[in-house]
Scaffold this active site. Structure first.
Site, mmCIF file in Angstrom:
data_model
loop_
_atom_site.group_PDB
_atom_site.id
_atom_site.type_symbol
_atom_site.label_atom_id
_atom_site.label_comp_id
_atom_site.label_asym_id
_atom_site.label_seq_id
_atom_site.Cartn_x
_atom_site.Cartn_y
_atom_site.Cartn_z
ATOM 1 N N ARG A 153 0.859 -1.174 0.000
ATOM 2 C CA ARG A 153 0.000 0.000 0.000
ATOM 3 C C ARG A 153 0.903 1.233 0.000
ATOM 4 O O ARG A 153 2.081 1.161 0.361
ATOM 5 C CB ARG A 153 -0.874 0.029 1.264
ATOM 6 C CG ARG A 153 -1.931 -1.050 1.289
ATOM 7 C CD ARG A 153 -2.698 -1.049 2.607
ATOM 8 N NE ARG A 153 -3.513 0.142 2.806
ATOM 9 C CZ ARG A 153 -4.173 0.400 3.937
ATOM 10 N NH1 ARG A 153 -4.103 -0.430 4.966
ATOM 11 N NH2 ARG A 153 -4.914 1.499 4.046
ATOM 12 N N HIS A 154 0.344 2.371 -0.395
ATOM 13 C CA HIS A 154 1.030 3.658 -0.271
ATOM 14 C C HIS A 154 1.361 3.924 1.199
ATOM 15 O O HIS A 154 0.751 3.335 2.108
ATOM 16 C CB HIS A 154 0.116 4.762 -0.799
ATOM 17 C CG HIS A 154 -1.233 4.735 -0.143
ATOM 18 N ND1 HIS A 154 -1.469 5.308 1.097
ATOM 19 C CD2 HIS A 154 -2.394 4.138 -0.511
ATOM 20 C CE1 HIS A 154 -2.728 5.092 1.438
ATOM 21 N NE2 HIS A 154 -3.314 4.372 0.489
ATOM 22 N N ASN A 208 -5.930 8.659 5.793
ATOM 23 C CA ASN A 208 -5.737 7.508 6.684
ATOM 24 C C ASN A 208 -5.693 7.986 8.135
ATOM 25 O O ASN A 208 -6.317 7.386 9.018
ATOM 26 C CB ASN A 208 -4.419 6.775 6.391
ATOM 27 C CG ASN A 208 -4.430 5.990 5.093
ATOM 28 O OD1 ASN A 208 -3.389 5.846 4.444
ATOM 29 N ND2 ASN A 208 -5.587 5.467 4.709
ATOM 30 N N ARG A 251 -1.182 9.654 -3.468
ATOM 31 C CA ARG A 251 -0.516 8.939 -2.373
ATOM 32 C C ARG A 251 0.354 7.781 -2.851
ATOM 33 O O ARG A 251 1.344 7.450 -2.202
ATOM 34 C CB ARG A 251 -1.530 8.509 -1.303
ATOM 35 C CG ARG A 251 -2.743 7.720 -1.784
ATOM 36 C CD ARG A 251 -3.786 7.702 -0.663
ATOM 37 N NE ARG A 251 -4.966 6.882 -0.902
ATOM 38 C CZ ARG A 251 -6.048 7.281 -1.579
ATOM 39 N NH1 ARG A 251 -6.078 8.463 -2.137
ATOM 40 N NH2 ARG A 251 -7.092 6.486 -1.706
ATOM 41 N N GLU A 271 -7.855 3.224 -5.891
ATOM 42 C CA GLU A 271 -8.624 2.611 -4.805
ATOM 43 C C GLU A 271 -10.087 2.432 -5.207
ATOM 44 O O GLU A 271 -10.594 3.136 -6.105
ATOM 45 C CB GLU A 271 -8.495 3.458 -3.530
ATOM 46 C CG GLU A 271 -9.216 2.918 -2.290
ATOM 47 C CD GLU A 271 -8.868 1.466 -1.924
ATOM 48 O OE1 GLU A 271 -8.956 0.582 -2.808
ATOM 49 O OE2 GLU A 271 -8.549 1.213 -0.751
ATOM 50 N N HIS A 321 -3.538 0.304 -3.203
ATOM 51 C CA HIS A 321 -4.431 0.663 -2.099
ATOM 52 C C HIS A 321 -5.026 -0.592 -1.459
ATOM 53 O O HIS A 321 -5.046 -1.661 -2.070
ATOM 54 C CB HIS A 321 -5.566 1.534 -2.642
ATOM 55 C CG HIS A 321 -5.078 2.733 -3.384
ATOM 56 N ND1 HIS A 321 -4.913 3.959 -2.797
ATOM 57 C CD2 HIS A 321 -4.690 2.885 -4.680
ATOM 58 C CE1 HIS A 321 -4.459 4.832 -3.694
ATOM 59 N NE2 HIS A 321 -4.317 4.204 -4.850
HETATM 60 O O1 F6P Z 1 -9.177 3.614 4.499
HETATM 61 C C1 F6P Z 1 -8.277 3.434 3.455
HETATM 62 C C2 F6P Z 1 -8.982 2.839 2.266
HETATM 63 O O2 F6P Z 1 -8.037 2.603 1.259
HETATM 64 C C3 F6P Z 1 -10.145 3.698 1.716
HETATM 65 O O3 F6P Z 1 -9.733 4.668 0.792
HETATM 66 C C4 F6P Z 1 -11.032 2.637 1.115
HETATM 67 O O4 F6P Z 1 -12.342 3.077 0.898
HETATM 68 C C5 F6P Z 1 -10.918 1.554 2.147
HETATM 69 O O5 F6P Z 1 -9.593 1.587 2.614
HETATM 70 C C6 F6P Z 1 -11.219 0.163 1.637
HETATM 71 O O6 F6P Z 1 -11.323 -0.708 2.740
HETATM 72 P P1 F6P Z 1 -12.764 -1.219 3.205
HETATM 73 O O7 F6P Z 1 -13.315 -1.918 2.003
HETATM 74 O O8 F6P Z 1 -12.464 -2.136 4.348
HETATM 75 O O9 F6P Z 1 -13.595 -0.027 3.592
#
Ligand code: F6P
Length: 195
Positions: free
Chosen positions: A8-9, A15, A60, A81, A147
């Site tokens: 990941r970044h 975050n 990022r 992402e 991501h």
């Molecule tokens: O929180 C970081 C992230 O990369 C968000 O940008 C993204 O929506 C999320 O994680 C994805 O994870 P989850 O599907 O568990 O919400």
């Protein structure tokens, strides 16, 4: 055999604040990770002149790759992402409060749940297909800086994990997952560069 390095970044400002999506820059810790990652890559891929660095089109991941020198970098939209649509930039608490039905539907079926005007995990898995085809064709090592949701999907493909495990799989920040496709199957190493 050629390794694929997934990470990941570095930690982003969103975050830190617990916000999903967006296109923020790195926090101080995130910047530190970008330097540690560059160091690691330079050592690990010292004799791999043809290795490439793949990022998403979001700041990022591009910033995380910036300190890495000596390898070509490629930006893929397909590595962006998961698109959280109308929830982009919100915290999970805000989503729960403002759109409780959305929050509950996602909790019930995270794999299939599609954010309004956004994507589901199944959508992400589908758009990764060209990336996977290209990754499998590569003869040189590839570093993929992407991501959380995307890496859950990519990793699951290579590690042969079932679809239902994808959305809740652990994919920590500041950690490199190295995978190698051998004759006996997939070998995996993890390097945690920071807490
Ligand atoms: O929180 C970081 C992230 O990369 C968000 O940008 C993204 O929506 C999320 O994680 C994805 O994870 P989850 O599907 O568990 O919400």
């Amino acid at each position: 055999p050629r390794p694929i390095l997934l990470t990941r970044h570095g930690e982003s400002l969103h975050n830190v604040r617990g916000r999903v999506g967006g296109d923020t820059v790195l926090s101080e810790d995130g910047e530190l990770y970008s330097k540690k990652l560059a160091n690691f890559i330079e050592k690990r891929l010292k004799n791999e002149k043809t290795a490439t660095i793949w990022t998403s089109t979001l700041q990022r991941t591009i910033l995380t790759a910036t300190p890495i020198v000596g390898f070509p970098k490629i930006q893929w939209r397909a590595l962006d992402e998961i698109n959280s649509g109308v929830c982009d930039g919100m915290t999970y608490e805000e989503i729960k409060k403002i759109m409780p039905e959305e929050y509950e539907s996602r909790k019930k079926d995270k794999l299939r749940y599609r954010y309004p005007r956004g994507e589901s995990y199944l959508d992400v898995i589908q758009r990764l297909e060209p990336v996977i085809i290209e990754l499998e064709r590569q003869r040189a090592p590839v570093v993929v800086i992407s991501h959380q949701a995307v890496l859950r999907a990519l990793y699951s493909y290579f590690a042969d994990r079932p679809l239902r495990e994808v959305p809740d799989m652990e994919m920590p920040l500041h950690t490199i997952i190295e995978i190698q496709m051998g004759v006996t199957g997939v070998e995996e190493k993890r390097y945690k560069l920071m807490d």
